[in-house]
Design a protein around this motif. Structure first.
Motif, PDB file in Angstrom:
ATOM      1  N   LEU A 138       0.826  -1.196   0.000  1.00 47.86           N
ATOM      2  CA  LEU A 138       0.000   0.000   0.000  1.00 47.86           C
ATOM      3  C   LEU A 138       0.863   1.249   0.000  1.00 47.86           C
ATOM      4  O   LEU A 138       0.348   2.351  -0.056  1.00 47.86           O
TER       5      LEU A 138
ATOM      6  N   VAL B  20     -15.165  -5.793   6.551  1.00 51.62           N
ATOM      7  CA  VAL B  20     -14.124  -5.773   5.518  1.00 51.62           C
ATOM      8  C   VAL B  20     -12.782  -5.351   6.115  1.00 51.62           C
ATOM      9  O   VAL B  20     -11.763  -6.001   5.941  1.00 51.62           O
TER      10      VAL B  20
ATOM     11  N   ILE C  13     -15.960   2.299   3.254  1.00 57.72           N
ATOM     12  CA  ILE C  13     -15.978   1.123   2.384  1.00 57.72           C
ATOM     13  C   ILE C  13     -14.854   1.221   1.363  1.00 57.72           C
ATOM     14  O   ILE C  13     -14.168   0.242   1.054  1.00 57.72           O
ATOM     15  N   ILE C  15     -11.940   2.673   1.620  1.00 61.57           N
ATOM     16  CA  ILE C  15     -10.641   2.317   2.209  1.00 61.57           C
ATOM     17  C   ILE C  15     -10.516   0.806   2.328  1.00 61.57           C
ATOM     18  O   ILE C  15      -9.492   0.205   1.982  1.00 61.57           O
ATOM     19  N   SER C  16     -11.588   0.202   2.814  1.00 58.64           N
ATOM     20  CA  SER C  16     -11.535  -1.244   3.017  1.00 58.64           C
ATOM     21  C   SER C  16     -11.307  -1.971   1.703  1.00 58.64           C
ATOM     22  O   SER C  16     -10.498  -2.888   1.606  1.00 58.64           O
ATOM     23  N   ALA C  18      -9.946  -0.814  -0.973  1.00 59.92           N
ATOM     24  CA  ALA C  18      -8.580  -0.572  -1.441  1.00 59.92           C
ATOM     25  C   ALA C  18      -7.610  -1.489  -0.726  1.00 59.92           C
ATOM     26  O   ALA C  18      -6.751  -2.109  -1.343  1.00 59.92           O
ATOM     27  N   ALA C  19      -7.780  -1.579   0.595  1.00 58.97           N
ATOM     28  CA  ALA C  19      -6.893  -2.453   1.363  1.00 58.97           C
ATOM     29  C   ALA C  19      -7.030  -3.889   0.884  1.00 58.97           C
ATOM     30  O   ALA C  19      -6.047  -4.604   0.709  1.00 58.97           O
TER      31      ALA C  19
END
Lengths: 282, 292, 421
Positions: A138, B20, C13, C15-16, C18-19
């Motif tokens: 990242l 998530v 959401i 960010i999640s 992307a991670a």
């Protein structure tokens, strides 16, 4: 009430106070000792003499040395940023999740329960390399943002559980009433439930802050550059040097506790009452 | 869309970020560890080209007496920490339940150990238990209880104790908090009724207090036990797992294998085994947890 | 308000996701190097804030960057500790090692064993002494030593005079002197040896007694614990350590000695520089180095530079230039000058022998030094494991829990089993 019963009540109360005081003293003693060591001149530290109280030679050289010869201020700033970020992010996420679990139950509950347990069962050493790989890809290694993300991930399971318990304690009738009045789902959450959630949110915030502030595992995994170290890494770095400056370590230790003490004074009454409001009976 | 349907979607939408977020950052290390644990070789690595698949690390882990010794020590560490911390936490909760002058300050004071960062706590206990210059030995000497200094962290007999004390110190406020909250949900009339029936203090505790806090107590015990089970950053600065493995718990053994001996595959296998054992523990002891 | 809520949710959401996606794509690793054509050499340095080493490094890096304007050196302050070892290993395992790797010898064994290091044999000058062979692995040289020293006995002249003893020249004299000085009621100790569990200095100190007496833990890949020299050395070790504070860590040891509370300690030649920097003014003049009072002079190479395997050509060349310059005679001389102890290059001190009163002694010791580190390839591969076993034994011996013959017999048996010999 007869005199003897009143007398007995008073003595029970006195016993209560005394025992609580003793336990509180035992709880505080290490913190007290940190302070004592921090103000003791370093030449007196390596001596076998017992000195429970500060004497005239108390000095601030530990604190001064701490800030002048080390980037302690930077470390404190980093810790503050990480803690603020993690607290805000995790509180937001877990308010949503906790509310969802409380009102909409279902399979989500088991998944969250599972992640709560998993997050507690994973040995820290197994996390180091995989997390480094993730954040390397990242591009977030050596950034405070990485710490915000990872701290949040490990705080959320517990704070979600706390908030769910809390929300369980708010009667559904309140929302029902709002729905009858035509309010939407989200609107209800935002305008009606949240204002009632002070204690629950305070508890979640405190828990998140304590955890993020104390984190050492993630910091030492992802932050190799001294400029982004939080206070915990600063403290640890003192323990491996050629020369351990005990008064400086303890000074840093004392400094690292002060924000937590302040936070506690402000929110501790919420911690207990919010857990009360929830169905802590389980 | 029906209201019911919308509510379900809303529910999941609210939950999604949490799942998530948490899922990825917790699942990925687990997957990677599983992968490493089945990669054969002394210096197993993640470089996929040199793969291979073998259970050799699991065989070594399960067949090595060291593993079971570490497990035993871990058990001693967990029990030795959680049980006293729970007892003290319960005592504190009972003490603080009634109001009395200064209660608020005492409550804050008692909760402080939880707020101290683990690294700072390790540092101060390392210093307090220092064999030659630490205050614990100095006090014991002063009180005439010992004549030669106790080498807390360099003697196999005392090292475990020296590691349990700081951990319990840091843990008991957690129990105090949760148990105090649980105590405050018990309605006072239950106590009245019991007193009317002639119940003494002990019976009141057994029949009114304990049932009221039992659920919270079990939950707290399980969560705390799991936390202590994986505790590493607290023990390591104190003893590094020594002397002579006296304080080498599973968590420390995993670290040693991974980062001191570069035995990544073995460390991963040991870690997975450790998780499996924790899971079994939770299943056996945690039937009450499912009610949460 | 609903819009705000949706926005907040979307961000979370986002960010999640992307991670999640990047996590899944973690097969690709990010490359190193600056974007503007400059090569960046990342160099975590655990001597970066330790005077006088820090002075040398700063001068050196500045000179290097001036000589090679297309290369930037990103030198950061690392901490030499377990954490450093962990960080190095993590980075290598993740495929993101620093371009210049500074390591202690224990780290070295791990990294070399895992095959992470590049061949730098052609960069080492031929004149360098035998301690450099520590950094050979599988027939290649994969490390260049930067700190190599014979062990030195440091003593506090004041304390020796007060106790009426001379500087010891035999192990018996060392033990006797330590016992004479030992006065725990007044906080004065004889031989300041570490006894904290797993403390790295346990190895060096015990090795002084063992190797000094002519023994070695291992003879190649064969365990040698049952040899009489080893046992004799440990007898002296145990007696000397009885005059030390129990549970001493190496940082406390340094502090204790520098504050004038201990008669003797053992360290490498560079510690003299630390004494100059850190000891209080009233104690400093009393602290002096002497030859180790043993028939054999023990020593070791303790820090080395390496280059990771798999760098691209430009970066590799820059890293090699870096190492090359560091081992050049000019910089080796400057090292000896600043540190007050011999650099790895045996010619580094030619001009300094008169300036620094102790330099002659240090040079002699370095020249005679017999390495305390094992030489057998199988042993070196698992060195951290054996070292830990030795540590555990030592703690048992010094605390009196185990007798020396028993401890050595155990070590012999367990190492023989592990080495399959």
């Amino acid at each position: 009430m007869s005199v003897s019963v009143r007398g007995r009540k008073a003595s029970v109360s006195a016993v209560r106070v005394v025992v609580s005081l003793l336990i509180a003293l035992a709880a505080i003693f290490p913190i007290y000792w940190m302070l004592i060591t921090a103000i003791r001149p370093s030449s007196q530290l390596l001596s076998p003499q017992l000195a429970l109280f500060p004497d005239g030679s108390a000095t601030l050289e530990g604190f001064i040395g701490l800030f002048t010869q080390n980037p302690a201020l930077t470390w404190l700033a980093n810790s503050t940023l990480i803690t603020l970020g993690s607290t805000v992010l995790s509180t937001v996420i877990s308010v949503f999740a906790g509310y969802s679990l409380s009102r909409f139950g279902g399979r989500g509950q088991q998944v969250m329960g599972l992640t709560l347990l998993m997050s507690r069962m994973l040995p820290g050493s197994l996390l180091v390399i995989p997390l480094y790989v993730v954040f390397l890809n990242l591009g977030l290694v050596n950034t405070l943002f990485a710490l915000v993300i990872i701290n949040t991930a490990f705080i959320v399971p517990f704070t979600t559980w706390m908030l769910k318990a809390f929300f369980d304690g708010i009667p559904r009738e309140i929302e029902e009433a709002a729905f009858v009045d035509g309010a939407g789902l989200f609107r209800t959450l935002w305008t009606i439930i949240l204002p009632l959630s002070g204690p629950g949110i305070a508890a979640a915030v405190t828990y998140a802050a304590v955890l993020a502030w104390a984190d050492f595992l993630f910091a030492r995994t992802l932050l190799t550059n001294q400029a982004v170290w939080p206070v915990t890494q600063g403290i640890a770095s003192f323990m491996g040097d050629y020369r351990t400056a005990w008064n400086e370590i303890m000074a840093l230790g004392v400094v690292s506790i002060v924000p937590m003490i302040l936070l506690f004074l402000a929110t501790e009454r919420f911690l207990v009452s919010s857990l009360t409001a929830g169905a802590v009976k389980g | 869309m029906t209201l019911g349907r919308r509510r379900t979607i809303f529910g999941y939408a609210l939950l999604a970020p949490a799942i998530v977020f948490v899922g990825v950052l917790i699942a990925y290390p687990l997957v990677l560890s599983l992968q490493l644990s089945v990669t054969p070789g002394r210096f197993a690595s993640l470089r996929s080209s040199e793969g291979g698949f073998s259970f050799e690390h699991y065989v070594t882990v399960l067949g090595s007496p060291e593993t079971w010794a570490s497990l035993l020590r871990t058990g001693i560490y967990v029990a030795g920490t959680v049980i006293p911390a729970f007892a003290i936490g319960l005592a504190v909760a009972l003490l603080l339940r009634e109001a009395f002058p200064g209660r608020r300050w005492l409550r804050t004071a008692i909760l402080l150990p939880w707020a101290v960062p683990g690294v700072a706590a390790s540092a101060v206990f390392l210093w307090m238990f220092d064999a030659s210059f630490g205050v614990v030995n100095q006090i014991l000497f002063h009180l005439g209880l010992i004549s030669t200094p106790i080498a807390w962290y360099s003697s196999a007999d005392t090292a475990m104790f020296g590691v349990i004390v700081p951990t319990a110190w840091k843990l008991f406020p957690f129990f105090a908090m949760i148990l105090l909250a649980a105590l405050q949900t018990i309605p006072q009339d239950l106590y009245e009724a019991a007193r009317v029936d002639g119940a003494g203090r002990y019976q009141q505790f057994a029949h009114v207090t304990w049932p009221g806090v039992r659920g919270a107590a079990f939950t707290a015990l399980i969560i705390a036990s799991l936390g202590v089970y994986r505790e590493f950053d607290f023990i390591f600065p104190l003893t590094r797992g020594g002397p002579n493995n006296a304080t080498t718990t599973m968590a420390i053994a995993i670290y040693q294998e991974a980062f001191q001996f570069s035995n990544l595959g073995f460390a991963a296998a040991l870690g997975i085994v450790s998780i499996a054992i924790a899971a079994v523990f939770v299943l056996i002891a945690g039937r009450d947890l499912r009610k949460v | 308000m609903t819009t705000k809520g949706i926005a907040a949710r979307s961000v979370a959401i986002g960010i999640s996701v992307a991670a999640l996606t990047t996590g899944l794509l973690s097969g690709c690793s990010s490359g190193s190097g600056g974007g503007d054509g400059k090569v960046v050499l990342e160099f975590p340095n655990f001597q970066a804030s330790e005077a006088p080493f820090s002075v040398w490094w700063e001068e050196f890096v500045a000179a290097f960057e001036e000589k090679y304007p297309d290369v930037t050196v990103d030198m950061s302050d690392a901490q030499n500790s377990d954490r450093y070892q962990e960080t190095l290993l993590t980075r290598f395992a993740a495929g993101d090692p620093p371009e210049i790797v500074q390591q202690t010898t224990t780290n070295f064994f791990q990294l070399a064993g895992a095959g992470y290091l590049a061949d730098v044999g052609d960069l080492v000058p031929d004149s360098w002494g035998p301690l450099q062979s520590t950094y050979e692995w599988d027939g290649k040289t994969v490390g260049v030593m930067t700190l190599a020293s014979g062990l030195v006995l440091y003593y506090n002249e004041q304390l020796l005079n007060d106790a009426g003893v001379d500087v010891p020249t035999t192990p018996e004299e060392l033990v006797a002197a330590s016992q004479a000085i030992y006065d725990p009621q007044n906080g004065i100790y004889g031989f300041a040896g570490v006894s904290a569990p797993q403390d790295p200095k346990l190895y060096n100190e015990s090795a002084m007694f063992v190797v000094g007496s002519g023994g070695q833990w291992f003879d190649g890949d064969t365990p040698n614990f049952d040899s009489p020299e080893v046992a004799k050395g440990l007898e002296f070790y145990k007696e000397a350590l009885a005059t030390a504070p129990p549970g001493l860590q190496f940082t406390q040891r340094n502090e204790l000695f520098q504050s004038g509370k201990a008669g003797f300690m053992v360290e490498n030649a560079n510690f003299m520089g630390a004494i100059q920097q850190q000891a209080p003014a009233d104690v400093k003049p009393n602290l002096k180095p002497a030859r180790v009072p043993f028939p054999t002079e023990p020593g070791l190479a303790s820090v080395a530079l390496s280059i990771p395997d798999g760098l691209d050509d430009a970066t590799l060349q820059a890293a090699r230039d870096f190492v090359s310059l560091a081992v050049s005679p000019e910089w080796q001389k400057r090292y000896a000058e600043l540190i007050g102890a011999p650099a790895p290059d045996p010619d580094s001190t030619a001009d300094l022998l008169t300036e620094n009163p102790y330099m002659k002694l240090f040079v002699e010791l370095q020249g005679e030094a017999v390495s305390i580190l094992p030489t057998g390839p199988e042993v070196r591969k698992d060195f951290p494991i054996y070292r830990k076993e030795i540590f555990d034994s030592l703690v048992g011996i010094t605390s009196g829990a185990v007798s020396i013959p028993d401890a050595l017999a155990d070590l012999q048996a367990s190492t023989e089993a592990q080495l399959g010999s």
